[in-house]
Scaffold this motif. Structure first.
Motif, PDB file in Angstrom:
ATOM      1  N   GLY A  20       0.809  -1.216   0.000  1.00 27.00           N
ATOM      2  CA  GLY A  20       0.000   0.000   0.000  1.00 27.00           C
ATOM      3  C   GLY A  20       0.842   1.265   0.000  1.00 27.00           C
ATOM      4  O   GLY A  20       1.845   1.359   0.722  1.00 27.00           O
ATOM      5  N   ALA A  21       0.443   2.231  -0.822  1.00 27.65           N
ATOM      6  CA  ALA A  21       1.158   3.523  -0.893  1.00 27.65           C
ATOM      7  C   ALA A  21       0.222   4.676  -0.558  1.00 27.65           C
ATOM      8  O   ALA A  21       0.201   5.705  -1.229  1.00 27.65           O
ATOM      9  CB  ALA A  21       1.801   3.705  -2.262  1.00 27.65           C
ATOM     10  N   GLY A  22      -0.588   4.464   0.488  1.00 28.75           N
ATOM     11  CA  GLY A  22      -1.344   5.582   1.063  1.00 28.75           C
ATOM     12  C   GLY A  22      -0.417   6.314   2.019  1.00 28.75           C
ATOM     13  O   GLY A  22       0.816   6.159   1.973  1.00 28.75           O
ATOM     14  N   PHE A  23      -0.998   7.086   2.929  1.00 34.22           N
ATOM     15  CA  PHE A  23      -0.158   7.873   3.833  1.00 34.22           C
ATOM     16  C   PHE A  23       0.741   6.985   4.701  1.00 34.22           C
ATOM     17  O   PHE A  23       1.859   7.362   5.020  1.00 34.22           O
ATOM     18  CB  PHE A  23      -1.013   8.808   4.687  1.00 34.22           C
ATOM     19  N   SER A  24       0.268   5.799   5.081  1.00 41.42           N
ATOM     20  CA  SER A  24       1.114   4.946   5.925  1.00 41.42           C
ATOM     21  C   SER A  24       2.238   4.304   5.118  1.00 41.42           C
ATOM     22  O   SER A  24       3.395   4.307   5.548  1.00 41.42           O
ATOM     23  CB  SER A  24       0.280   3.896   6.669  1.00 41.42           C
ATOM     24  N   GLY A  25       1.922   3.774   3.944  1.00 36.43           N
ATOM     25  CA  GLY A  25       2.958   3.128   3.131  1.00 36.43           C
ATOM     26  C   GLY A  25       4.028   4.116   2.681  1.00 36.43           C
ATOM     27  O   GLY A  25       5.215   3.791   2.644  1.00 36.43           O
ATOM     28  N   MET A  26       3.594   5.340   2.352  1.00 36.64           N
ATOM     29  CA  MET A  26       4.567   6.339   1.886  1.00 36.64           C
ATOM     30  C   MET A  26       5.560   6.699   2.992  1.00 36.64           C
ATOM     31  O   MET A  26       6.775   6.735   2.781  1.00 36.64           O
ATOM     32  CB  MET A  26       3.826   7.606   1.436  1.00 36.64           C
ATOM     33  N   CYS A 140      11.280 -11.231   1.274  1.00 38.29           N
ATOM     34  CA  CYS A 140      11.675 -10.113   2.139  1.00 38.29           C
ATOM     35  C   CYS A 140      11.797 -10.586   3.581  1.00 38.29           C
ATOM     36  O   CYS A 140      11.190 -11.597   3.970  1.00 38.29           O
ATOM     37  CB  CYS A 140      10.664  -8.971   2.043  1.00 38.29           C
ATOM     38  N   GLY A 141      12.547  -9.814   4.350  1.00 39.65           N
ATOM     39  CA  GLY A 141      12.692 -10.138   5.768  1.00 39.65           C
ATOM     40  C   GLY A 141      11.476  -9.677   6.566  1.00 39.65           C
ATOM     41  O   GLY A 141      11.019 -10.361   7.473  1.00 39.65           O
ATOM     42  N   PHE A 142      10.968  -8.509   6.227  1.00 40.71           N
ATOM     43  CA  PHE A 142       9.831  -7.937   6.962  1.00 40.71           C
ATOM     44  C   PHE A 142       8.723  -7.572   5.980  1.00 40.71           C
ATOM     45  O   PHE A 142       8.999  -7.043   4.889  1.00 40.71           O
ATOM     46  CB  PHE A 142      10.274  -6.679   7.732  1.00 40.71           C
ATOM     47  N   LEU A 143       7.510  -7.868   6.411  1.00 41.83           N
ATOM     48  CA  LEU A 143       6.346  -7.544   5.589  1.00 41.83           C
ATOM     49  C   LEU A 143       5.512  -6.537   6.368  1.00 41.83           C
ATOM     50  O   LEU A 143       5.159  -6.786   7.533  1.00 41.83           O
ATOM     51  CB  LEU A 143       5.545  -8.819   5.316  1.00 41.83           C
ATOM     52  N   ILE A 144       5.225  -5.424   5.749  1.00 43.94           N
ATOM     53  CA  ILE A 144       4.514  -4.356   6.473  1.00 43.94           C
ATOM     54  C   ILE A 144       3.228  -4.025   5.727  1.00 43.94           C
ATOM     55  O   ILE A 144       3.260  -3.578   4.576  1.00 43.94           O
ATOM     56  CB  ILE A 144       5.414  -3.108   6.615  1.00 43.94           C
ATOM     57  N   ALA A 145       2.106  -4.309   6.400  1.00 50.25           N
ATOM     58  CA  ALA A 145       0.798  -4.066   5.780  1.00 50.25           C
ATOM     59  C   ALA A 145       0.387  -2.629   6.053  1.00 50.25           C
ATOM     60  O   ALA A 145       0.142  -2.241   7.193  1.00 50.25           O
ATOM     61  CB  ALA A 145      -0.239  -5.029   6.332  1.00 50.25           C
ATOM     62  N   ALA A 146       0.321  -1.843   4.981  1.00 49.40           N
ATOM     63  CA  ALA A 146      -0.107  -0.442   5.072  1.00 49.40           C
ATOM     64  C   ALA A 146      -1.351  -0.321   4.193  1.00 49.40           C
ATOM     65  O   ALA A 146      -1.449   0.524   3.316  1.00 49.40           O
ATOM     66  CB  ALA A 146       1.019   0.472   4.589  1.00 49.40           C
ATOM     67  N   VAL A 147      -2.306  -1.233   4.458  1.00 48.75           N
ATOM     68  CA  VAL A 147      -3.410  -1.444   3.514  1.00 48.75           C
ATOM     69  C   VAL A 147      -4.599  -0.518   3.750  1.00 48.75           C
ATOM     70  O   VAL A 147      -5.553  -0.526   2.983  1.00 48.75           O
ATOM     71  CB  VAL A 147      -3.888  -2.917   3.555  1.00 48.75           C
ATOM     72  N   GLY A 385     -20.298   1.748   1.835  1.00 43.01           N
ATOM     73  CA  GLY A 385     -19.249   1.501   2.817  1.00 43.01           C
ATOM     74  C   GLY A 385     -18.242   0.425   2.459  1.00 43.01           C
ATOM     75  O   GLY A 385     -18.044   0.075   1.288  1.00 43.01           O
ATOM     76  N   TYR A 386     -17.638  -0.119   3.501  1.00 44.68           N
ATOM     77  CA  TYR A 386     -16.426  -0.941   3.359  1.00 44.68           C
ATOM     78  C   TYR A 386     -16.460  -2.148   4.281  1.00 44.68           C
ATOM     79  O   TYR A 386     -17.096  -2.113   5.343  1.00 44.68           O
ATOM     80  CB  TYR A 386     -15.196  -0.092   3.729  1.00 44.68           C
ATOM     81  N   ASP A 387     -15.742  -3.172   3.889  1.00 46.26           N
ATOM     82  CA  ASP A 387     -15.408  -4.240   4.822  1.00 46.26           C
ATOM     83  C   ASP A 387     -14.222  -3.674   5.615  1.00 46.26           C
ATOM     84  O   ASP A 387     -13.068  -3.785   5.211  1.00 46.26           O
ATOM     85  CB  ASP A 387     -15.042  -5.508   4.058  1.00 46.26           C
ATOM     86  N   ALA A 388     -14.564  -3.015   6.719  1.00 44.15           N
ATOM     87  CA  ALA A 388     -13.592  -2.143   7.383  1.00 44.15           C
ATOM     88  C   ALA A 388     -12.551  -2.914   8.193  1.00 44.15           C
ATOM     89  O   ALA A 388     -12.828  -3.966   8.757  1.00 44.15           O
ATOM     90  CB  ALA A 388     -14.335  -1.171   8.312  1.00 44.15           C
ATOM     91  N   MET A 389     -11.401  -2.371   8.257  1.00 45.88           N
ATOM     92  CA  MET A 389     -10.286  -2.758   9.131  1.00 45.88           C
ATOM     93  C   MET A 389      -9.673  -4.117   8.811  1.00 45.88           C
ATOM     94  O   MET A 389      -8.482  -4.209   8.599  1.00 45.88           O
ATOM     95  CB  MET A 389     -10.708  -2.687  10.600  1.00 45.88           C
ATOM     96  N   THR A 390     -10.468  -5.189   8.810  1.00 46.28           N
ATOM     97  CA  THR A 390      -9.886  -6.502   8.507  1.00 46.28           C
ATOM     98  C   THR A 390      -9.972  -6.816   7.016  1.00 46.28           C
ATOM     99  O   THR A 390      -9.157  -7.593   6.498  1.00 46.28           O
ATOM    100  CB  THR A 390     -10.609  -7.616   9.274  1.00 46.28           C
ATOM    101  N   GLY A 391     -10.970  -6.229   6.312  1.00 46.68           N
ATOM    102  CA  GLY A 391     -11.219  -6.571   4.904  1.00 46.68           C
ATOM    103  C   GLY A 391      -9.989  -6.478   4.015  1.00 46.68           C
ATOM    104  O   GLY A 391      -9.657  -7.435   3.302  1.00 46.68           O
ATOM    105  N   PRO A 392      -9.279  -5.335   4.049  1.00 49.04           N
ATOM    106  CA  PRO A 392      -8.149  -5.182   3.131  1.00 49.04           C
ATOM    107  C   PRO A 392      -7.017  -6.184   3.398  1.00 49.04           C
ATOM    108  O   PRO A 392      -6.380  -6.682   2.476  1.00 49.04           O
ATOM    109  CB  PRO A 392      -7.661  -3.755   3.415  1.00 49.04           C
ATOM    110  N   LEU A 393      -6.794  -6.496   4.667  1.00 46.85           N
ATOM    111  CA  LEU A 393      -5.708  -7.419   4.996  1.00 46.85           C
ATOM    112  C   LEU A 393      -6.088  -8.853   4.621  1.00 46.85           C
ATOM    113  O   LEU A 393      -5.296  -9.604   4.053  1.00 46.85           O
ATOM    114  CB  LEU A 393      -5.422  -7.316   6.506  1.00 46.85           C
ATOM    115  N   LEU A 394      -7.346  -9.212   4.938  1.00 44.56           N
ATOM    116  CA  LEU A 394      -7.766 -10.592   4.663  1.00 44.56           C
ATOM    117  C   LEU A 394      -8.011 -10.831   3.169  1.00 44.56           C
ATOM    118  O   LEU A 394      -8.160 -11.977   2.748  1.00 44.56           O
ATOM    119  CB  LEU A 394      -9.005 -10.943   5.489  1.00 44.56           C
TER     120      LEU A 394
END
Ligand code: NA7
Length: 540
Positions: A20-26, A140-147, A385-394
């Motif tokens: 993800g390249a939103g504000f967290s991924g950036m 990769c050594g580390f995986l960072i979900a910024a989803v 709306g959205y499948d919030a919080m868990t949706g993008p990761l799952l």
């Protein structure tokens, strides 16, 4: 290799992969570079910005004030960027995200138009294998979900939806070229923040708007306006102190929270306080009295004030009543912040359909059929709306130690220690994951806190020769219990909200974010790190 170009990159190895390249991924990418780590970011969109890349619906605007909804990590960036309005519009936030990407030369490490489909932890190498829909197979050594928390858009499966001959759009997947609604008959389904922002703007263009409302929401006026240059100068001169106040505040905002009781206040004092907060606009209202968020009786006083405002604004008393929330405490669902929402129902070209009394039966080739009749429309806007919080990761097929899938582990609801890591998935970090304040706060404040914590952690692991970090299952259980306990002291569990997973049929009913406040949460995270990552298992 150019970012976003060509086919996949097979066999590449990185210190870290960011999804993800939103504000967290950036910002994560920026910090990883600062640590001298090699990193690849995968982003499904064709540009940076995440939520603000996708949500291009008419009227899309942040409900946090612009000077507060911005990065604090770079003083020059903070000083040079000029916001034009009190509440920033989507195009302006996207321009800001693009400016940040340019300024820190982020794009060269981002592969756009690329969705991570699978991530598997290999216990023998202690590395993650990551696959994308563009054929990338990297390690990769580390995986960072910024989803992101609200990125898995959801359209309810109404019968006949595919038969509709007009155009239909989800607010979170709005066409980039825009949609000309002039003279069209438009159905808007959904009255959450997105619907409430879009409806007044659409009503100004369309021939007719029919709003299909299932649950009325509380909405507070934004009183949006151009940002006063004098105010902007003052904020910039005082940014360091203001940011510090935000970081230690309950929700990452510069809102004055009174701890007085509304029930102990006299009628006149209450009216004065509520009127002043209403006049201030936005979230200020929620800080009026301390017991509003925990005591149903106190909450009802505040709720009734807002219902009174709705009755004042909306001329037709029957429509005003239909717009008045009565099934949940104010603030227990995400409060909306609007520009002219309630008064829109005074327009002759707007009709409100209460789908609890008159349910949607089907979508037909020419419109929406409810139990009570047929509404012919040219366009359907799903503000559902959205499948919030868990949706993008799952949505990513993630497997951890021993091949255990995250979907399986989280079947009964998300489990994570501090909302940062989930036991059995070593070296996988979740930025603003479930169990952290995330959506109950100013996202920029929570994002920076998580990214900084993760970056510091990675630096310390490297310095200590530590290869893996994982959440300890007992610490995770205790944190999940604590998250639930704190929620149980509030009124949040009383609402069928997306915080509770209640908007998705079959999703476990669990309160997902941490309601203990961003200041207290930050202290806890810092303490854990200072104590040598208490509650985490580190292996050399
Ligand atoms: P929300 O807040 O989840 O709102 C979705 C709306 O869609 C809400 O009014 C729902 O009614 C309605 N909805 C969902 N499914 C249906 C069906 N099947 N029939 C009728 N109406 C339905 O999403 P938003 O995009 O507005 O906002 C998301 C967040 O973005 C927001 O909270 C801010 O943080 C920013 P319900 O209330 O479930 O009865």
């Amino acid at each position: 290799m150019t970012a976003g170009g060509g086919g996949g990159e097979p066999g590449a190895r990185y210190d870290a992969v960011v999804i993800g390249a939103g504000f967290s991924g950036m910002y994560m990418l920026h910090r990883l570079r600062g640590l001298g780590m090699s990193a690849r970011v995968y982003e499904a969109g064709d540009g940076v910005g995440g939520t603000w890349y996708w949500n291009r619906y008419p009227g899309a605007r942040c409900d946090v004030e612009s000077v507060q909804y911005s990065y604090s990590f770079d003083e020059d960036l903070e000083q040079e960027w000029e916001w034009s309005e009190r509440y920033p519009s989507q195009p302006e936030i996207l321009r800001y995200a693009e400016h940040v990407a340019d300024r820190f030369d982020l794009r060269r490490d981002i592969r756009f138009g690329t969705r991570v489909t699978r991530a598997a932890y290999d216990g023998s190498t202690r590395r993650w294998r990551v696959e994308t829909d563009r054929g990338d197979r990297v390690e990769c050594g580390f995986l960072i979900a910024a989803v992101g928390c609200l990125s898995a858009a959801r359209v309810p499966g109404f019968p006949g939806a595919d038969s509709f001959r007009g155009a239909s759009y989800h607010t979170g997947r709005w066409p980039h070229e825009g949609v000309d609604l002039t003279g069209r008959r438009v159905a808007v389904i959904g009255t959450g923040s997105s619907g409430i922002q879009a409806i007044p703007v659409i009503a100004g263009q369309a021939a007719h708007v029919t709003v299909f409302q299932r649950t009325p929401n509380f909405s507070l006026p934004a009183w949006n306006r151009p940002l006063d240059p004098e105010e902007a100068r003052w904020v910039k001169a005082n940014y360091a102190a203001l940011r510090q106040d935000m970081r230690t505040s309950p929700v990452g905002l510069l809102v004055a929270f009174n701890d007085r009781s509304v029930l102990e206040a006299g009628e006149e004092e209450r009216a004065r306080e509520f009127e002043a907060r209403w006049a201030e606009g936005g979230f200020a209202f929620l800080g009026a009295y301390g017991d509003m968020s925990i005591d149903p009786e106190a909450n009802e006083v505040a709720a009734e004030f807002v219902r009174g405002k709705i009755r004042e604004i909306v001329r037709d008393p029957e429509v005003a009543e239909r717009l008045s929330p009565r099934d949940h405490p104010i603030g227990s669902k995400r409060i909306c912040v609007d520009t002219g929402y309630y008064s829109t129902y005074n327009r002759p070209n707007v009709t409100l359909v209460d789908v609890r009394r008159d349910p949607i039966k089907e979508i037909t080739p020419t419109g929406v059929r409810t139990a009570g009749g047929h509404h012919s429309v040219d366009v359907i806007v799903y503000a559902t709306g959205y499948d919030a919080m868990t949706g993008p990761l799952l949505a990513v097929d993630i497997t951890g130690e021993g091949g255990r899938s995250l979907r399986d582990k989280w079947r009964a609801g998300p489990r994570a220690y501090l909302g940062l890591m989930t036991a059995g998935f070593p070296n996988l970090f979740t930025i603003t994951g479930p169990g952290s304040p995330s959506v109950l706060s100013n996202m920029l404040v929570s994002i920076e806190q998580h990214v900084d914590w993760i970056a510091d952690c990675l630096a310390r692991l490297r310095a200590g020769g530590i290869a893996t970090i994982d959440a300890d299952p007992a610490a995770e259980d205790a944190w999940v219990a604590h998250v639930n306990e704190v929620a149980s002291y509030t009124l949040y569990p009383r609402a069928d909200s997306w915080y509770m997973g209640a908007n998705i049929p079959g999703k476990p009913r669990v309160f997902m974010p941490y309601a203990g406040g961003v200041g207290a949460y930050r202290q806890k995270c810092d303490q854990v790190a200072a104590d040598g990552y208490e509650g985490f298992v580190l292996s050399a």
